[in-house]
Design a protein around this motif. Structure first.
Motif, PDB file in Angstrom:
ATOM      1  N   TRP A  15       2.906  10.493  -2.386  1.00 22.07           N
ATOM      2  CA  TRP A  15       2.392  10.223  -0.875  1.00 22.07           C
ATOM      3  C   TRP A  15       1.032   9.213  -1.093  1.00 22.07           C
ATOM      4  N   ALA A  16       0.866   8.528  -0.129  1.00 22.46           N
ATOM      5  CA  ALA A  16      -0.408   7.719  -0.123  1.00 22.46           C
ATOM      6  C   ALA A  16      -0.749   7.476   1.288  1.00 22.46           C
ATOM      7  N   TRP A  17      -2.097   7.683   1.509  1.00 20.19           N
ATOM      8  CA  TRP A  17      -2.592   7.587   3.032  1.00 20.19           C
ATOM      9  C   TRP A  17      -3.933   6.944   2.837  1.00 20.19           C
ATOM     10  N   ARG A  20      -6.034   7.107  -0.472  1.00 18.22           N
ATOM     11  CA  ARG A  20      -5.889   8.651  -1.033  1.00 18.22           C
ATOM     12  C   ARG A  20      -4.328   8.682  -1.399  1.00 18.22           C
ATOM     13  N   GLU A  21      -3.974   9.387  -2.513  1.00 15.81           N
ATOM     14  CA  GLU A  21      -2.494   9.472  -2.935  1.00 15.81           C
ATOM     15  C   GLU A  21      -2.514  10.680  -3.696  1.00 15.81           C
ATOM     16  N   LEU A  81       4.817   7.095  -8.214  1.00 21.34           N
ATOM     17  CA  LEU A  81       3.305   6.841  -7.536  1.00 21.34           C
ATOM     18  C   LEU A  81       2.718   5.650  -8.370  1.00 21.34           C
ATOM     19  N   ARG A  85       1.489   1.849  -6.982  1.00 22.75           N
ATOM     20  CA  ARG A  85       0.078   1.527  -7.202  1.00 22.75           C
ATOM     21  C   ARG A  85       0.087   0.113  -7.712  1.00 22.75           C
TER      22      ARG A  85
END
Length: 87
Positions: A15-17, A20-21, A81, A85
């Motif tokens: 997840w990424a928000w 932040r991940e 992930l 990125r």
């Protein structure tokens, strides 16, 4: 249909928000097999009051999500992930 996972298994969700991940590790609560094999899937125990989070990550996942949004090993999730990125 033989499910690729079983109730009680841990799955891994990158997840990424914002900036932040991480990788969530919910547990499969229920597997449901239906006539339309594209809808076959499972419920996970990931809970959130954030509607946007639920739209992206949700509680229901189809078997087709495995290897794309949900991973059966942490190593696969970490690789996904890292690829997100970089790309």
């Amino acid at each position: 249909i033989v499910p690729p996972c079983k109730v009680g298994d841990v799955v891994y969700v990158p997840w990424a928000w914002g900036d932040r991940e991480g990788i969530a590790s919910p547990i499969i609560e229920c597997i449901q097999i239906v006539r339309d094999t594209e809808l076959c899937g499972f419920f996970i125990d990931m809970k959130s009051d954030d509607t946007a989070f639920n739209d992206v990550y949700g509680f229901w996942r189809t078997f087709a999500d495995i290897g794309k949004k949900i991973f059966l090993t942490k190593a696969e999730a970490e690789k996904a992930l890292a690829e997100r990125r970089e790309g």
